[in-house]
Design an enzyme around this catalytic site. Structure first.
Site, PDB file in Angstrom:
ATOM      1  N   GLU A 148      -3.176  10.352   3.124  1.00 21.75           N
ATOM      2  CA  GLU A 148      -4.408  10.535   3.888  1.00 21.75           C
ATOM      3  C   GLU A 148      -4.421  11.962   4.435  1.00 21.75           C
ATOM      4  O   GLU A 148      -3.415  12.433   4.981  1.00 21.75           O
ATOM      5  CB  GLU A 148      -4.496   9.546   5.045  1.00 21.75           C
ATOM      6  CG  GLU A 148      -4.516   8.101   4.602  1.00 21.75           C
ATOM      7  CD  GLU A 148      -4.652   7.133   5.759  1.00 21.75           C
ATOM      8  OE1 GLU A 148      -5.383   6.138   5.608  1.00 21.75           O
ATOM      9  OE2 GLU A 148      -4.029   7.379   6.815  1.00 21.75           O
ATOM     10  N   GLU A 189       0.853  -1.198   0.000  1.00 20.01           N
ATOM     11  CA  GLU A 189       0.000   0.000   0.000  1.00 20.01           C
ATOM     12  C   GLU A 189       0.880   1.236   0.000  1.00 20.01           C
ATOM     13  O   GLU A 189       1.924   1.276   0.660  1.00 20.01           O
ATOM     14  CB  GLU A 189      -0.889  -0.017   1.243  1.00 20.01           C
ATOM     15  CG  GLU A 189      -1.902   1.107   1.328  1.00 20.01           C
ATOM     16  CD  GLU A 189      -2.834   0.953   2.520  1.00 20.01           C
ATOM     17  OE1 GLU A 189      -3.575   1.897   2.803  1.00 20.01           O
ATOM     18  OE2 GLU A 189      -2.822  -0.121   3.174  1.00 20.01           O
ATOM     19  N   ASP A 224       0.180   5.331   0.640  1.00 26.49           N
ATOM     20  CA  ASP A 224      -0.901   6.146   1.194  1.00 26.49           C
ATOM     21  C   ASP A 224      -0.653   7.640   1.143  1.00 26.49           C
ATOM     22  O   ASP A 224       0.443   8.102   1.498  1.00 26.49           O
ATOM     23  CB  ASP A 224      -1.067   5.848   2.696  1.00 26.49           C
ATOM     24  CG  ASP A 224      -1.873   4.603   2.972  1.00 26.49           C
ATOM     25  OD1 ASP A 224      -2.591   4.164   2.080  1.00 26.49           O
ATOM     26  OD2 ASP A 224      -1.766   4.089   4.095  1.00 26.49           O
TER      27      ASP A 224
END
Length: 286
Positions: free
Chosen positions: A109, A105, A107
Site C-alpha cells: 500500500e 492477504e 499487501d
C-alpha cells in the site's frame, strides 16, 4: 486498515455485480478486468497501454486479475499520484476469496503525503485472518515522476517484496513455530485507489485536500507467473534465479541495505504494541 479496505471492496463489488460493467478487451486486460469507479485503459506518454485508477469525492476505482494463483510471482509497473496526495492510498495486493475473518492477504500500500513529503510503502501479510505484520519503507526516488516496478513473490517457504528488482522485505514461513503464513488457498490480485484520510497520512492528522482531485495512479506491464507447489514451469524451479528456496548473498545485502537506509517502521520493534507481552515469536527468529 485492512478491514476498512475489505468493507470497501465488499460494498463496491456488490455494485460491480449489479451494474455488470463490461470488461475491456485486448492487451493489458487479457489478464486484468476493470471493477468499478473511474478506472480505464489509456495510452501513456510513452505509447504503452496502462490502466488509470482515479479517486474523486464520489468514487474510488479498482481492477483485479482474472485468474487466481497459489504460489506465484506478480510484477506491475506503477506511477503514483503526484503533488498533494495526502489521505489517499494506492494499493497493489493479493487476497483470498471468502470470509474476511479467515482471509489471507499480501499487501503493498502506498500512503500518500503532502507535496514535497515522501510516499510511504506499507507492506503487510495476513494468514487465516491474522495480520499485524506491518513494515514500512521510504524511497530513494520520486515514485510519481516515472513508472517503477513492484513485485510480490509468494511460495511455500517465503514472501518477497521487491522494488525495481531490489529486495526490500522477506517474510519466512515460520508455521512450525506458530507464526501465521498464507499457505493453503489461492489468491487474486487487486489494485485500488481510495480515500483513507482517517489513518493514512501522519495517522490521520493530514486529511485529503479534495481541491486537488481527481487523484490518478497508472499501472502497466502487469505479469503473473503461477508457480503451484507441484508445477513444472522452468521459471519456478529451484535454481531459476528468483524462485529458488534460498537468498544469495547479493539479495541478503540488498535487504540489509534497505533495512538501514529505507525502513521506517517495523512491527517487531514497536514497543507501544507490546506493552503487555512480548512481540510475535517470529520476531526473534533469524
Amino acid at each position: 486498515m485492512g478491514q476498512a479496505r475489505a468493507q470497501l471492496l465488499a460494498s463496491l463489488a456488490a455494485i460491480y455485480l449489479i451494474l455488470a460493467i463490461p470488461h475491456v478487451t485486448g492487451g493489458l486486460t487479457d489478464d486484468l478486468e476493470i471493477m468499478w469507479g473511474n478506472a480505464k485503459v489509456v495510452t501513456d506518454s510513452s505509447g504503452q497501454q496502462a490502466i488509470a485508477l482515479t479517486l474523486d469525492r464520489s468514487t474510488s476505482s479498482a481492477f483485479r486479475s482474472k485468474k487466481t494463483c497459489q504460489f506465484c510471482r506478480i510484477d506491475v509497473e506503477i506511477k503514483l499520484v503526484p503533488g498533494n496526495s495526502a489521505g489517499t492510498v494506492t494499493t497493489f495486493y493479493m487476497i483470498t476469496e471468502g470470509a474476511w475473518q479467515y482471509h489471507d492477504e499480501i499487501d503493498i500500500e502506498f500512503l500518500g503525503n503532502s507535496t514535497g513529503q515522501p510516499y510511504t510503502m506499507h507492506t503487510n501479510m495476513y494468514a487465516r485472518g491474522q495480520g499485524g505484520r506491518e513494515k514500512q519503507y521510504k524511497f530513494d526516488f520520486d515514485p510519481t515522476q516515472d513508472y517503477h516496478k513492484y513485485t510480490i513473490i509468494w511460495n511455500k517457504d517465503w514472501i518477497l517484496f521487491l522494488v525495481d528488482d531490489k529486495l526490500y522485505r522477506q517474510i519466512k514461513n515460520n508455521q512450525m513455530y506458530g507464526a501465521p503464513y498464507p499457505y493453503y488457498y489461492p489468491m487474486r490480485v487487486y489494485a485500488t485507489i481510495w480515500n483513507a484520510d482517517d489513518w493514512a497520512t501522519q495517522g490521520g492528522r493530514v486529511r485529503t485536500d479534495w481541491s486537488q482531485a481527481p487523484f490518478t495512479a497508472y499501472f502497466r506491464n502487469y505479469r503473473a507467473i503461477s508457480c503451484p507447489q507441484y508445477g513444472n514451469n522452468p521459471l519456478c524451479l529451484p535454481g531459476s534465479g528468483w524462485f529458488n528456496q534460498q537468498l544469495d548473498e547479493s539479495r541478503k545485502q540488498q535487504m540489509t541495505q534497505v533495512d538501514s537506509n529505507n525502513k521506517i517502521y517495523d512491527y517487531c520493534k514497536d514497543p507501544k504494541r507490546y506493552k503487555n507481552g512480548p512481540p510475535p515469536r517470529e520476531c526473534g527468529l533469524n
